[in-house]
Design a protein around this motif. Structure first.
Motif, PDB file in Angstrom:
ATOM      1  N   LEU A 156      40.503   3.889  99.622  1.00 15.16           N
ATOM      2  CA  LEU A 156      39.641   4.456 100.648  1.00 15.16           C
ATOM      3  C   LEU A 156      38.180   4.555 100.232  1.00 15.16           C
ATOM      4  N   ASP A 157      37.894   4.688  98.957  1.00 21.93           N
ATOM      5  CA  ASP A 157      36.517   4.579  98.506  1.00 21.93           C
ATOM      6  C   ASP A 157      36.499   3.647  97.305  1.00 21.93           C
ATOM      7  N   THR A 158      35.316   3.261  96.859  1.00 19.94           N
ATOM      8  CA  THR A 158      35.207   2.266  95.803  1.00 19.94           C
ATOM      9  C   THR A 158      34.171   2.716  94.786  1.00 19.94           C
ATOM     10  N   MET A 159      33.993   1.896  93.744  1.00 19.58           N
ATOM     11  CA  MET A 159      33.035   2.233  92.697  1.00 19.58           C
ATOM     12  C   MET A 159      31.636   2.413  93.238  1.00 19.58           C
ATOM     13  N   MET A 160      31.227   1.523  94.135  1.00 21.94           N
ATOM     14  CA  MET A 160      29.824   1.471  94.530  1.00 21.94           C
ATOM     15  C   MET A 160      29.582   1.733  96.011  1.00 21.94           C
TER      16      MET A 160
END
Length: 779
Positions: A179-183
């Motif tokens: 659902l979210d990422t590193m960047m």
């Protein structure tokens, strides 16, 4: 969820780490001249004072203030505010931009096939997060992204993903890998530049196989007190996407600041010709503050703060949408160019990032996109299934580094501490209370490392870098979790506390054959520990494979991955041409991949799950090419090509948790392509641009050509993907202090999907034709 114990744990570890760091950095050194190298490889000796100024942008700012060479100092932050020649020339970028990096950043990009990308392209290409900037920039080869939403991109570098790729510049880690990422938390306009390192060729960032080094906007300095500002807005027709940003910056000789607020909203986007609407609406707001102060003539302190608030984010192809997401990120950087222990430079960085969010499956768009959720999720009627998720994760740590300048280069040594903390609850409220949670338990990882790195100019033609690091990683997880009927250690038949001892060593070389031709060679070894998700996930509804809707099981007995990599390439640069070709091959022992937990085709929905498992040996190899030719003062032709091939060479080895003799209940499959590998991709185009030093207009026509992908992991039910070609046209005009941008993306209205797009429900497809226009004024 109360995270107070984690704050206490964080600061206790920091205090212990500081003691270790001071011991590791207390080496006596002396200041000596350094040989400065220009981008053509020529070497000239500079004084110790001048050589120190080349190493740090803030130090260069101090020098500019003391010497009164110019009104604004040569700090990269000034590019964010002024419509400078340098920024305008980067709106479309080039295929190779390493020689445009500031002097302090250039030694960090000495590895083979390294790429540099600048934030100006975020304006010229209308990008959202840093991942989309990496993908759209022609200066970054070997990069693919999975578009989760228009503001969320998961970055893949040479076939590798989260856990194998590290986002440095505060160690940004995803709170939940789908659902979210590193960047995705970082707007692409909030950085000065980024360096993409595509191998185990950098020791200072932590244990990883690939690195994206982000440099946030820094505070400027001026000869006298000044304040400036900018206002910008962009509108895109497909999804009614509005983006606005207001920024202000200023300072004097001794301090500087940069403040920026961004706001974005969008509705569902429409896919290509004869397509349909994808549920992808969102609201997003962010605040960024940078403040810097010169504590003395040789000490500076830089403080960054980032706040991100997102609400009502619809994510097609995955189980959950996000109701709200909040990220707070802090970074403190102290630099001393005359430390008391006689080092040439001492730098201390401390960071703390926390992300928390909640989501559910209640939106009408989710039910329409993946109707099977209504029957697969627990419900009272059997046809109105519902689930919710909540996530809390943080990363924190420090890096203490000494740099010593020698006659022919520099070497650095230091120590770092990386703390990760994660908790995820996937709850089906209509299930029995003692068996309704499918979590990643509250889990922790502490990584203590020491490293050394040396950059040397051996002759006027030959440079070399070498380095290494040693890490101890210690992970544990909460054993009892509400909503899970038994202890997790009993479920997983393994102890939850694990320790990993990691190493890294590398050697790279660059040789200038002629003034225009260079060749490079790199070899490296690195190991990395499994992520907390790979270790501890307990049937969490995390979309990872192409199929999208699945649950994942972690395994605390996973082994660490060990990578051996070779790189070789040549590049040519003169006044009119830029050309390069890079080949690479990596062998990964105990590669972490997937094993399906049910025979393919026997069931649907959440009855299908996958477990993380080690395969004895996998290979990733490929090639990257780029070329650019200035046909005339105002016409430039360019092209890039990237190809990566991944193979699991020991596919028939059983996994520890699989009930079958062979993985995924498929017998006799000895070798198989790795999942999630993008096919061959090429970009070709032409740029027409005003030839003046400060260009007043520019037009780019680009074709993106993607081959079909038929190398698929059939035992993981990965499906082939047909090829496609899309076309974009972009333009900008500069009138006084007003910059106007516009373009048409996918102007043939192509209906297509990427190979790594999710196939769940109706499937995820990319946006069709979209017109956009924007403006920015600075004052």
């Amino acid at each position: 969820m109360d995270a107070s114990p984690d704050f206490i744990r964080f600061f206790v570890n920091v205090r212990v780490g500081i003691a270790v760091g001071m011991i590791g950095c207390a080496m006596l050194t002396t200041t000596v001249p350094i040989a400065a190298q220009d981008h053509d490889g020529h070497v000239e000796e500079t004084s110790p004072e001048d050589s120190l100024m080349l190493q740090d942008p803030i130090r260069r700012s101090e020098a500019g203030s003391r010497r009164h060479d110019e009104t604004t100092t040569p700090n990269q932050a000034s590019d964010q505010g002024l419509l400078s020649d340098r920024r305008l020339n980067r709106l479309f970028g080039e295929v190779d931009q390493l020689d445009q990096l500031p002097d302090v950043r250039r030694p960090l990009a000495k590895s083979p096939a390294a790429n540099a990308v600048f934030s100006a392209e975020a304006v010229g290409r209308r990008t959202a997060d840093v991942g989309s900037l990496l993908k759209q920039s022609k200066a970054a080869q070997g990069v693919a992204i999975q578009h989760r939403t228009p503001i969320t991109s998961d970055t893949r570098v040479r076939g590798q993903r989260v856990g194998q790729i590290l986002a440095s510049g505060s160690y940004w880690a995803p709170a939940r890998m789908d659902l979210d990422t590193m960047m995705s938390k970082i707007d692409s306009r909030l950085i000065d530049d980024l360096i993409l390192i595509k191998g185990p060729y950098a020791a200072r960032y932590g244990p990883s196989f690939r690195v994206v080094d982000l440099e946030f906007v820094q505070s400027p300095r001026y000869d006298r007190a000044e304040i400036h500002g900018s206002s910008s807005a962009t509108y895109s027709s497909n999804s009614d996407h509005w983006y606005g940003r207001q920024s202000g910056w200023g300072g004097n000789q001794d301090y500087g600041f940069y403040v920026s607020y961004g706001h974005q909203t969008a509705n569902d986007y429409e896919t290509g010709k004869d397509g349909f609407f994808m549920p992808s609406s969102f609201k997003s707001r962010d605040v960024f503050v940078a403040f810097g102060v010169d504590l003395s003539d040789h000490e500076t302190l830089e403080i960054n703060y980032l706040r991100l608030d997102q609400t009502d984010v619809e994510i097609p192809g995955l189980v959950y949408d996000i109701n709200f997401l909040v990220t707070d990120g802090y970074e403190f950087t102290y630099t001393n160019i005359a430390p008391t222990f006689l080092a040439d430079e001492f730098r201390a960085e401390v960071w703390y990032n926390r992300t928390r969010f909640e989501g559910d499956t209640s939106r009408p768009g989710k039910k329409k996109q993946i109707p099977s959720l209504l029957v697969e999720l627990e419900s009272t009627s059997g046809s109105d299934g519902f689930a919710r998720t909540d996530v809390d994760a943080l990363s924190g740590g420090y890096r203490f580094e000494n740099t010593v300048f020698t006659q022919n280069g520099q070497y650095a040594f230091g120590t770092d501490l990386i703390i990760l903390n994660q908790e995820l609850n996937d709850i089906e409220p209509f299930a029995p209370p003692d068996d309704n949670n499918f979590p990643i338990p509250r889990s922790h990882s502490v990584d203590v490392g020491v490293y050394v790195e040396d950059v040397e100019q051996l002759t006027d033609r030959w440079s070399m870098t070498t380095g290494g690091r040693i890490d101890g990683v210690f992970a544990d997880a909460q054993n009892h979790v509400p909503g899970v009927p038994i202890l997790l250690s009993d479920l997983k038949e393994a102890e939850l506390e694990q320790a990993f001892f990691l190493g890294m060593v590398y050697l790279t070389s660059d040789y200038r054959i002629t003034p225009d031709w260079h060749c490079n060679l790199g070899m490296g070894f690195a190991s990395r520990a499994p992520t907390l998700t790979e270790l501890y996930a307990e049937s969490s509804f995390i979309g990872s494979l192409q199929r999208g809707v699945t649950f994942l099981l972690g395994d605390p007995k996973l082994k660490q991955e060990k990578l051996y990599q070779l790189d070789a390439g040549v590049r040519y640069t003169d006044g009119q041409h830029r050309f390069g070709v890079q080949g690479h091959c990596a062998w990964i022992e105990d590669f972490i991949t997937y094993d399906l937990l049910d025979p393919p085709g026997t069931s649907d929905g959440f009855q299908q799950g996958a477990v993380f498992t080690n395969t004895d040996l996998a290979v990733l190899s490929g090639v990257e090419l780029y070329g650019q030719r200035d046909v005339s003062d105002y016409i430039t032709l360019f092209g890039t090509l990237s190809y990566i091939e991944g193979t699991d060479l020991t596919r028939n080895s059983p996994s520890r948790l699989s009930p079958y003799l062979d993985r995924s209940a498929i017998r006799g499959v000895e070798e198989e392509p790795l999942p999630g590998i993008n096919p061959l991709e090429s970009r070709v185009g032409i740029v027409l641009e005003d030839p003046n030093p400060q260009p007043g207009w520019g037009i780019e026509l680009l074709a993106r050509i993607v081959d079909n992908q038929d190398r698929v992991a059939k035992t993981l039910e990965e499906l082939p993907t047909p090829g496609f070609t899309t076309y974009d046209v972009r333009a900008y005009w500069l009138i006084d202090q007003w910059l106007f941008t516009s373009g048409i993306e996918n102007f043939t209205d192509k209906f297509y999907q990427e190979h790594i797009d999710y196939r769940s429900g109706r499937g995820v497809y990319r946006p069709g034709i979209s017109f956009y226009f924007g403006t920015e004024v600075q004052y």
